[in-house]
Design a protein around this motif. Structure first.
Motif, PDB file in Angstrom:
ATOM      1  N   THR A 216      -2.070  -0.618  -6.530  1.00  0.00           N
ATOM      2  CA  THR A 216      -3.498  -0.340  -6.510  1.00  0.00           C
ATOM      3  C   THR A 216      -4.234  -1.381  -5.671  1.00  0.00           C
ATOM      4  OG1 THR A 216      -3.971  -1.663  -8.457  1.00  0.00           O
ATOM      5  CG2 THR A 216      -3.352   0.633  -8.825  1.00  0.00           C
ATOM      6  N   MET A 217      -5.415  -0.980  -5.183  1.00  0.00           N
ATOM      7  CA  MET A 217      -6.238  -1.915  -4.422  1.00  0.00           C
ATOM      8  C   MET A 217      -6.600  -3.136  -5.261  1.00  0.00           C
ATOM      9  SD  MET A 217      -8.873   0.485  -2.288  1.00  0.00           S
ATOM     10  CE  MET A 217      -8.314   1.688  -1.082  1.00  0.00           C
ATOM     11  N   ASP A 218      -6.958  -2.907  -6.520  1.00  0.00           N
ATOM     12  CA  ASP A 218      -7.365  -4.020  -7.377  1.00  0.00           C
ATOM     13  C   ASP A 218      -6.248  -5.048  -7.519  1.00  0.00           C
ATOM     14  OD1 ASP A 218      -9.795  -2.851  -7.709  1.00  0.00           O
ATOM     15  OD2 ASP A 218      -9.557  -2.363  -9.833  1.00  0.00           O
ATOM     16  N   SER A 219      -5.009  -4.581  -7.716  1.00  0.00           N
ATOM     17  CA  SER A 219      -3.904  -5.516  -7.906  1.00  0.00           C
ATOM     18  C   SER A 219      -3.631  -6.305  -6.643  1.00  0.00           C
ATOM     19  CB  SER A 219      -2.635  -4.778  -8.345  1.00  0.00           C
ATOM     20  OG  SER A 219      -2.108  -3.996  -7.286  1.00  0.00           O
TER      21      SER A 219
ATOM     22  N   GLU B 179      -6.264   2.489 -14.332  1.00  0.00           N
ATOM     23  CA  GLU B 179      -5.437   3.452 -15.061  1.00  0.00           C
ATOM     24  C   GLU B 179      -5.262   4.746 -14.277  1.00  0.00           C
ATOM     25  OE1 GLU B 179      -3.653   3.079 -17.795  1.00  0.00           O
ATOM     26  OE2 GLU B 179      -4.232   0.978 -17.718  1.00  0.00           O
ATOM     27  N   ALA B 180      -6.353   5.215 -13.655  1.00  0.00           N
ATOM     28  CA  ALA B 180      -6.243   6.417 -12.835  1.00  0.00           C
ATOM     29  C   ALA B 180      -5.329   6.169 -11.648  1.00  0.00           C
ATOM     30  CB  ALA B 180      -7.624   6.855 -12.347  1.00  0.00           C
ATOM     31  N   ALA B 181      -5.444   5.002 -11.064  1.00  0.00           N
ATOM     32  CA  ALA B 181      -4.591   4.681  -9.921  1.00  0.00           C
ATOM     33  C   ALA B 181      -3.122   4.665 -10.323  1.00  0.00           C
ATOM     34  CB  ALA B 181      -4.986   3.322  -9.348  1.00  0.00           C
ATOM     35  N   LEU B 182      -2.838   4.119 -11.506  1.00  0.00           N
ATOM     36  CA  LEU B 182      -1.448   4.085 -11.948  1.00  0.00           C
ATOM     37  C   LEU B 182      -0.907   5.484 -12.159  1.00  0.00           C
ATOM     38  CD1 LEU B 182      -1.550   1.159 -14.538  1.00  0.00           C
ATOM     39  CD2 LEU B 182      -0.760   1.107 -12.182  1.00  0.00           C
TER      40      LEU B 182
ATOM     41  N   ALA C  40       0.843  -1.200   0.000  1.00  0.00           N
ATOM     42  CA  ALA C  40       0.000   0.000   0.000  1.00  0.00           C
ATOM     43  C   ALA C  40       0.877   1.248   0.000  1.00  0.00           C
ATOM     44  CB  ALA C  40      -0.921  -0.008   1.229  1.00  0.00           C
ATOM     45  N   ALA C  41       1.953   1.222   0.783  1.00  0.00           N
ATOM     46  CA  ALA C  41       2.848   2.376   0.852  1.00  0.00           C
ATOM     47  C   ALA C  41       3.606   2.587  -0.449  1.00  0.00           C
ATOM     48  CB  ALA C  41       3.832   2.201   2.007  1.00  0.00           C
ATOM     49  N   ARG C  42       3.867   1.502  -1.180  1.00  0.00           N
ATOM     50  CA  ARG C  42       4.605   1.618  -2.436  1.00  0.00           C
ATOM     51  C   ARG C  42       3.733   2.140  -3.575  1.00  0.00           C
ATOM     52  NH1 ARG C  42       8.421  -3.742  -3.147  1.00  0.00           N
ATOM     53  NH2 ARG C  42      10.121  -3.060  -1.767  1.00  0.00           N
TER      54      ARG C  42
END
Length: 307
Positions: A21-24, A68-71, A16-18
């Motif tokens: 994404t939640m999905d991954s 994509e937005a998360a990335l 999470a700190a790195r």
């Protein structure tokens, strides 16, 4: 069914700190045997508990606009640059030769699959069965518990997220290792002197390596210890030294990609482009071994000569 023990809590906090994404992260947990609802609860709890994002659906990059937005929002910093990499990773032409068969120093290697995003190539026939057996026999009695790099200090620590044993060979240590180094460098189309020494890993039943990045997170102090010796890692080649009857795949949760372990075959993935950006889609792991055991050989390539 697995439980969220201390090792999983550490994995949740670290990834999470790195900026994973939640999905991954949910996908990675499901692939290791968690129920989807249990994985989602653990991941959402981790993001809230560790203060990585504000609570509420609108604050989550996944909820606000998908992967994509998360990335775009949470990708790692570019090497040598502070802060967060806000621009999407730009996919350029990788160094590996085109074609369905590649002449790699002294051997013809077959290409089984190419993926553009992330840049992943699956090979067959990188090593012969006899070479695979020789590597295993050379390594069997020299194994030690595998470590990972502590992101804060750069020191190598043993953790439960990586349940394997391994050894390192010096680059060009003897004629046999030198030939493998030359072949792998030719296949990856990268200078042999930029390669780290070959690492051999052995995973027994249930052994796994939970999803992680191979590059050194540039925003974490401990990475400087390692990038001082040749710069950032740019690409990885994982070679399978034996067939695994069940499990043990190399998984890429962000890409929904899984590569089965087949003796002599390999998976290549590149995570630094010509602009020195780092690709968050190369989050990857070693799925649990469900039958038999798994032996792999890994080569990491650096930007510059590795000393």
């Amino acid at each position: 069914m697995p439980v969220v023990d201390a090792a999983w809590q550490e994995w949740l906090r670290t990834n999470a700190a790195r900026g994973c994404t939640m999905d991954s992260m949910i996908g990675a947990m499901v692939q290791t045997g968690f129920a989807a609802d249990a994985a989602a609860k653990a991941v959402h709890g981790a993001f809230g508990a560790f203060g990585v994002v504000a609570s509420g659906a609108a604050a989550s990059p996944v909820a606000a606009g998908g992967i994509e937005a998360a990335l775009r929002q949470t990708a790692p910093s570019a090497p040598g640059a502070p802060g967060v990499q806000r621009t999407p990773y730009a996919y350029d032409h990788g160094p590996v030769a085109r074609g369905n068969t590649i002449r790699a120093f002294d051997r013809d290697v077959q290409v089984l699959m190419r993926c553009e995003r992330p840049q992943v190539i699956v090979f067959a026939n990188v090593l012969s069965p006899e070479e695979c057996d020789e590597v295993i026999e050379r390594s069997r009695h020299r194994l030690k518990r595998s470590t990972i790099v502590d992101p804060a200090t750069g020191q190598e620590d043993v953790i439960r997220n990586r349940t394997s044993e391994g050894i390192w060979y010096q680059r060009g240590e003897d004629a046999f290792i030198e030939r493998l180094d030359q072949r792998i460098a030719s296949l990856m189309n990268w200078p042999v002197e930029n390669g780290e020494g070959l690492q051999i890993l052995h995973y027994g039943p249930t052994g796994e390596y939970r999803p992680h990045f191979d590059y050194f997170p540039p925003d974490q102090p401990g990475s400087m210890v390692h990038t001082a010796r040749g710069g950032q890692r740019v690409a990885t080649l994982v070679i399978y030294l034996n067939d695994v009857p069940d499990g043990g795949e190399t998984i890429f949760p962000e890409a929904g990609l899984s590569v089965a372990a087949k003796q002599g075959g390999a998976v290549y993935f590149r995570y630094m482009n010509g602009q020195r950006q780092l690709d968050p889609l190369t989050l990857h792991g070693g799925a649990p071994v469900r039958a038999g055991d798994k032996w792999i050989m890994t080569k990491w390539m650096r930007e510059r000569a590795y000393v």
